[in-house]
Design an enzyme around this catalytic site. Structure first.
Site, PDB file in Angstrom:
ATOM      1  CD  GLU A 100      -1.918  -2.996  -3.156  1.00 49.11           C
ATOM      2  OE1 GLU A 100      -2.670  -2.018  -3.303  1.00 49.11           O
ATOM      3  OE2 GLU A 100      -2.077  -3.813  -2.247  1.00 49.11           O
ATOM      4  CG  ASP A 101      -3.584   1.501  -2.132  1.00 52.76           C
ATOM      5  OD1 ASP A 101      -3.009   0.415  -1.945  1.00 52.76           O
ATOM      6  OD2 ASP A 101      -4.637   1.812  -1.540  1.00 52.76           O
ATOM      7  CG  ASP A 104       0.695  -0.644   6.551  1.00 54.80           C
ATOM      8  OD1 ASP A 104       1.752  -0.399   7.142  1.00 54.80           O
ATOM      9  OD2 ASP A 104      -0.416  -0.504   7.098  1.00 54.80           O
ATOM     10  CG  PHE A 153      -4.043   5.805   8.233  1.00 55.08           C
ATOM     11  CD1 PHE A 153      -3.979   4.426   8.194  1.00 55.08           C
ATOM     12  CD2 PHE A 153      -5.081   6.446   7.577  1.00 55.08           C
ATOM     13  CE1 PHE A 153      -4.937   3.684   7.514  1.00 55.08           C
ATOM     14  CE2 PHE A 153      -6.044   5.713   6.884  1.00 55.08           C
ATOM     15  CZ  PHE A 153      -5.974   4.334   6.864  1.00 55.08           C
ATOM     16  NE  ARG A 166     -12.233   4.453  -1.459  1.00 52.87           N
ATOM     17  CZ  ARG A 166     -11.419   3.503  -0.994  1.00 52.87           C
ATOM     18  NH1 ARG A 166     -10.160   3.507  -1.343  1.00 52.87           N
ATOM     19  NH2 ARG A 166     -11.866   2.548  -0.208  1.00 52.87           N
TER      20      ARG A 166
HETATM   21  P1  IMP Z   1      -0.967  -4.295   4.058  1.00 53.24           P
HETATM   22  O1  IMP Z   1      -1.633  -5.614   3.815  1.00 53.24           O
HETATM   23  O2  IMP Z   1      -0.766  -4.052   5.530  1.00 53.24           O
HETATM   24  O3  IMP Z   1       0.308  -4.114   3.279  1.00 53.24           O
HETATM   25  O4  IMP Z   1      -1.988  -3.178   3.653  1.00 53.24           O
HETATM   26  C1  IMP Z   1      -2.226  -2.878   2.337  1.00 53.24           C
HETATM   27  C2  IMP Z   1      -3.566  -2.218   2.123  1.00 53.24           C
HETATM   28  O5  IMP Z   1      -4.023  -1.555   3.304  1.00 53.24           O
HETATM   29  C3  IMP Z   1      -3.430  -1.158   1.058  1.00 53.24           C
HETATM   30  O6  IMP Z   1      -3.704  -1.677  -0.219  1.00 53.24           O
HETATM   31  C4  IMP Z   1      -4.397  -0.101   1.531  1.00 53.24           C
HETATM   32  O7  IMP Z   1      -5.669  -0.333   0.964  1.00 53.24           O
HETATM   33  C5  IMP Z   1      -4.465  -0.256   3.037  1.00 53.24           C
HETATM   34  N1  IMP Z   1      -3.586   0.703   3.736  1.00 53.24           N
HETATM   35  C6  IMP Z   1      -2.395   0.473   4.334  1.00 53.24           C
HETATM   36  N2  IMP Z   1      -1.862   1.583   4.853  1.00 53.24           N
HETATM   37  C7  IMP Z   1      -2.743   2.574   4.569  1.00 53.24           C
HETATM   38  C8  IMP Z   1      -2.750   3.994   4.828  1.00 53.24           C
HETATM   39  O8  IMP Z   1      -1.847   4.608   5.434  1.00 53.24           O
HETATM   40  N3  IMP Z   1      -3.850   4.661   4.357  1.00 53.24           N
HETATM   41  C9  IMP Z   1      -4.874   4.069   3.683  1.00 53.24           C
HETATM   42  N4  IMP Z   1      -4.899   2.750   3.419  1.00 53.24           N
HETATM   43  C10 IMP Z   1      -3.852   2.010   3.865  1.00 53.24           C
HETATM   44 MG    MG Z   2      -7.984   0.625   1.619  1.00 52.08          MG
END
Ligand code: IMP
Ligand code: MG
Length: 178
Positions: A100-101, A104, A153, A166
């Site tokens: 995963e990147d 959050d 962010f 990206r």
């Molecule tokens: P989560 O479901 O809230 O954990 O969000 C996960 C996904 O949201 C990641 O795989 C990202 O694609 C996107 N995301 C969450 N935080 C960021 C950020 O700070 N920058 C860019 N994408 C984010």
């Molecule tokens: Mg994204």
């Protein structure tokens, strides 16, 4: 929608990213000795991290791509996840590592893990480049991560804001004006 007025500022420089990615791969190499790895790239945000880390993995590794989308052009997680590209290869009996990147809220990862567990792999581990501990809401396992960050962010190194940034070689942060 937040308005972006400035270009991203560097949060994690390229050299730090590259050396941490290599360290993560070394950890994975020592944990998976004698086992083949089914590496899963979560699109789109993980594509740069994934292509860098697989080049340091020494075990036999297969590469699969799972397309997911949880953000509709906003800076906050909707908690709603859509599969935009599925994996056709069978995963039963395989040792999966999900790349995963960023984690959050953790909702995206939770959704992914449930979907993958249903395919009966031998094991699943998760490796995320970035992790926002203060934002975590879902109960999830995170076996490997590169960097803990605050609630800013971030963009670059695969991560986007509205599909932009990206291609940046570093992790940057953007400030918004409300
Ligand atoms: P989560 O479901 O809230 O954990 O969000 C996960 C996904 O949201 C990641 O795989 C990202 O694609 C996107 N995301 C969450 N935080 C960021 C950020 O700070 N920058 C860019 N994408 C984010
Ligand atoms: Mg994204």
């Amino acid at each position: 929608m937040a308005k972006i007025t400035t270009e991203p500022k560097v949060l994690i420089p390229e050299v730090k990213l590259q050396s941490r990615v290599k360290e993560l791969a070394l950890e994975i190499n020592s944990d998976y000795q004698g086992r083949d790895i089914a590496a899963i790239c979560i699109l789109k945000g993980s594509f740069v991290f994934f292509s860098d880390i697989v080049r340091h993995i020494e075990q036999p590794v297969t590469c699969e791509f799972l397309g997911l989308s949880s953000y509709g052009g906003s800076m906050q997680s909707s908690g709603e996840v859509k599969i935009t590209l599925d994996i056709n290869e069978p995963l039963a009996g395989k040792h999966i590592i999900v790349f995963e990147d960023i984690v959050d809220s953790g909702y995206t990862l939770k959704y992914i893990l449930n979907a993958l567990r249903a395919r009966n792999p031998a094991s699943i581990k998760v490796c995320s480049l970035l992790y926002k501990p203060a934002a975590l809401k879902a109960e999830i396992q995170l076996d490997y991560y590169g960097f803990k960050i605050g609630n800013e962010f971030v963009v670059g190194y695969g991560l986007d804001f509205n599909e932009k940034y990206r291609g940046l070689p570093f992790i940057g942060y953007i400030e918004n004006e409300h």
